[in-house]
Design a protein around this motif. Structure first.
Motif, PDB file in Angstrom:
ATOM      1  N   MET A  49      92.339 -59.983 -45.467  1.00  0.00           N
ATOM      2  CA  MET A  49      93.692 -59.807 -46.134  1.00  0.00           C
ATOM      3  C   MET A  49      94.149 -58.463 -45.438  1.00  0.00           C
ATOM      4  SD  MET A  49      93.311 -61.027 -49.805  1.00  0.00           S
ATOM      5  CE  MET A  49      94.747 -60.502 -50.556  1.00  0.00           C
ATOM      6  N   ASP A  50      95.522 -58.504 -44.950  1.00  0.00           N
ATOM      7  CA  ASP A  50      96.102 -57.165 -44.390  1.00  0.00           C
ATOM      8  C   ASP A  50      96.610 -56.493 -45.698  1.00  0.00           C
ATOM      9  OD1 ASP A  50      98.403 -58.389 -44.845  1.00  0.00           O
ATOM     10  OD2 ASP A  50      98.822 -58.682 -42.801  1.00  0.00           O
ATOM     11  N   SER A  51      96.911 -55.345 -45.322  1.00  0.00           N
ATOM     12  CA  SER A  51      97.613 -54.533 -46.575  1.00  0.00           C
ATOM     13  C   SER A  51      98.739 -54.940 -47.250  1.00  0.00           C
ATOM     14  CB  SER A  51      97.986 -53.025 -46.024  1.00  0.00           C
ATOM     15  OG  SER A  51      98.521 -53.131 -44.856  1.00  0.00           O
ATOM     16  N   ILE A  52      99.737 -55.708 -46.546  1.00  0.00           N
ATOM     17  CA  ILE A  52     100.886 -56.291 -47.080  1.00  0.00           C
ATOM     18  C   ILE A  52     100.194 -57.556 -48.227  1.00  0.00           C
ATOM     19  CG2 ILE A  52     101.617 -57.959 -45.381  1.00  0.00           C
ATOM     20  CD1 ILE A  52     103.828 -55.463 -47.526  1.00  0.00           C
ATOM     21  N   GLU A  53      99.576 -58.292 -47.859  1.00  0.00           N
ATOM     22  CA  GLU A  53      98.873 -59.209 -48.322  1.00  0.00           C
ATOM     23  C   GLU A  53      98.196 -58.562 -49.797  1.00  0.00           C
ATOM     24  OE1 GLU A  53      98.175 -62.482 -44.960  1.00  0.00           O
ATOM     25  OE2 GLU A  53      96.667 -61.207 -45.807  1.00  0.00           O
ATOM     26  N   ILE A  54      97.595 -57.264 -49.600  1.00  0.00           N
ATOM     27  CA  ILE A  54      96.795 -56.764 -50.862  1.00  0.00           C
ATOM     28  C   ILE A  54      98.011 -56.171 -51.822  1.00  0.00           C
ATOM     29  CG2 ILE A  54      94.972 -54.969 -51.349  1.00  0.00           C
ATOM     30  CD1 ILE A  54      93.646 -55.374 -48.956  1.00  0.00           C
ATOM     31  N   VAL A  55      99.101 -55.875 -51.025  1.00  0.00           N
ATOM     32  CA  VAL A  55     100.504 -55.465 -52.073  1.00  0.00           C
ATOM     33  C   VAL A  55     100.896 -56.590 -52.931  1.00  0.00           C
ATOM     34  CG1 VAL A  55     102.607 -54.794 -52.042  1.00  0.00           C
ATOM     35  CG2 VAL A  55     101.230 -53.714 -50.348  1.00  0.00           C
ATOM     36  N   SER A  56     100.795 -57.746 -52.280  1.00  0.00           N
ATOM     37  CA  SER A  56     101.131 -59.038 -52.885  1.00  0.00           C
ATOM     38  C   SER A  56     100.323 -59.492 -53.896  1.00  0.00           C
ATOM     39  CB  SER A  56     101.209 -60.046 -51.777  1.00  0.00           C
ATOM     40  OG  SER A  56     101.835 -61.283 -52.409  1.00  0.00           O
TER      41      SER A  56
END
Lengths: 100, 254
Positions: A49-56
């Protein structure tokens, strides 16, 4: 807009299943099918998971648990190495602690 | 997921500490997204400020669009975002390409900005800074990822590689981003920056190839202060705590 749900106290298995559901919603079923998600799965290495997916993913936790837990605040206290090594088990423990 | 309709497109935003009296808006860089601030820098600023983050068009979780990557269009979007959130006057910070958007905002709508923070904004006339746009290829991405891996210690897997590849291909070959950036090459020389009235904080990395751009901005903007810290162009990733602390001190000072 996500709605805030007031969650009842969940055990670790229920939290794990909820986390798996959130991960599936974020990265898509076709990728999750190829993975063996366990509490030891790390977000960056195993789940990719990249950081924008972890934000989500964080948003989903916030929407579900509301003020009960400060997930972003908890993450913000970690340094880069800790974030990279973050796994599902650590999140499950954190949510359990917040519920107790 | 908080999505606003801005100029007929869906824009992903994140807000922290909505109850605070003053607002800080942070703008991310090209090929990045709001997560560069979300986990470390924004929570620190949110101890004192209402913090607004948003994904630029075709970045992060905002809607894709083919046109409008020039600084006028990007600042039209930011102004429309401020209107939608009913924000009259804010502290503004931007990193890299986001720093250029912040600078443009200060020249076009000075009355809407309190203080200005520019992190690692490149000089658009510098061909090396623009080179990334001319040289894209799959090999370039792989090379970039190798370097990226050095600084963040995260090895990009297959799915991420494909995802990034798709984003780069879309932005480079389908949108107007390349031409829009070339058209901005006179931005530092055009004269507008010398009229920026705001107290301006220029934050750069000692080893960054953009540091000269910071020095140039320092000369042009009367009320500016330049601080170079340990690190290169990636200082928000390398030293998020220090970047956040410096921004907090700057925005808090009366």
């Amino acid at each position: 807009m996500d709605t805030i749900t007031t969650a009842t106290k969940m055990n670790s298995e229920e939290i794990f299943n909820l986390m798996k559901q959130f991960i599936t919603e974020v990265i898509g079923e076709e990728f999750v099918e190829e993975m063996d998600i366990t509490p030891e799965s790390s977000f960056t290495k195993d789940l990719e998971m990249d950081s924008i997916e972890i934000v989500s993913f964080s948003e989903k936790i916030k929407a579900h648990f509301g003020d009960q837990i400060d997930f972003t605040g908890w993450l913000s206290e970690m340094d880069l190495d800790q974030l990279i090594n973050l796994n599902l088990g650590m999140i499950i423990s954190y949510i359990e602690t917040c519920q107790s | 997921m908080p999505i606003l309709k801005i100029n007929d497109r869906e824009v992903h935003i994140q807000e922290l500490n909505k109850a605070a009296a003053e607002t800080v808006i942070l703008v991310h860089g090209m090929f990045s997204n709001l997560s560069v601030y979300y986990f470390s820098i924004a929570p620190i600023l949110a101890t004192q400020f209402h913090v607004v983050l948003y994904d630029l068009k075709s970045h992060g979780m905002s809607e894709k669009t083919l046109h409008g990557y020039d600084l006028n269009s990007m600042t039209d979007d930011l102004l429309a975002l401020m209107e939608a959130l009913n924000l009259k006057k804010v502290h503004l910070g931007g990193y890299s390409f986001g720093g250029l958007i912040a600078l443009k905002m200060a020249t076009r709508f000075p009355e809407r900005i309190k203080k200005l923070a520019v992190i690692e904004a490149p000089d658009p006339s510098d061909e090396k800074a623009r080179g990334i746009i001319d040289e894209y290829s799959r090999e370039f991405l792989e090379h970039y990822v190798e370097n990226f891996t050095d600084t963040t210690k995260v090895k990009m897997g297959k799915r991420q590689m494909e995802k990034n590849h798709r984003m780069y291909e879309y932005l480079f070959y389908q949108t107007s981003i390349k031409q829009d950036m070339i058209n901005e090459q006179d931005f530092f020389g055009a004269g507008g920056l010398t009229r920026v009235p705001h107290e301006t904080f220029l934050l750069y990395g000692w080893f960054s190839n953009c540091l000269d751009a910071g020095k140039l901005l320092n000369k042009k903007i009367k009320n500016s202060r330049l601080l170079a810290i340990e690190g290169d162009h990636n200082i928000p990733i390398q030293h998020p705590q220090q970047v956040a602390d410096e921004l907090l001190i700057f925005f808090k000072q009366p």
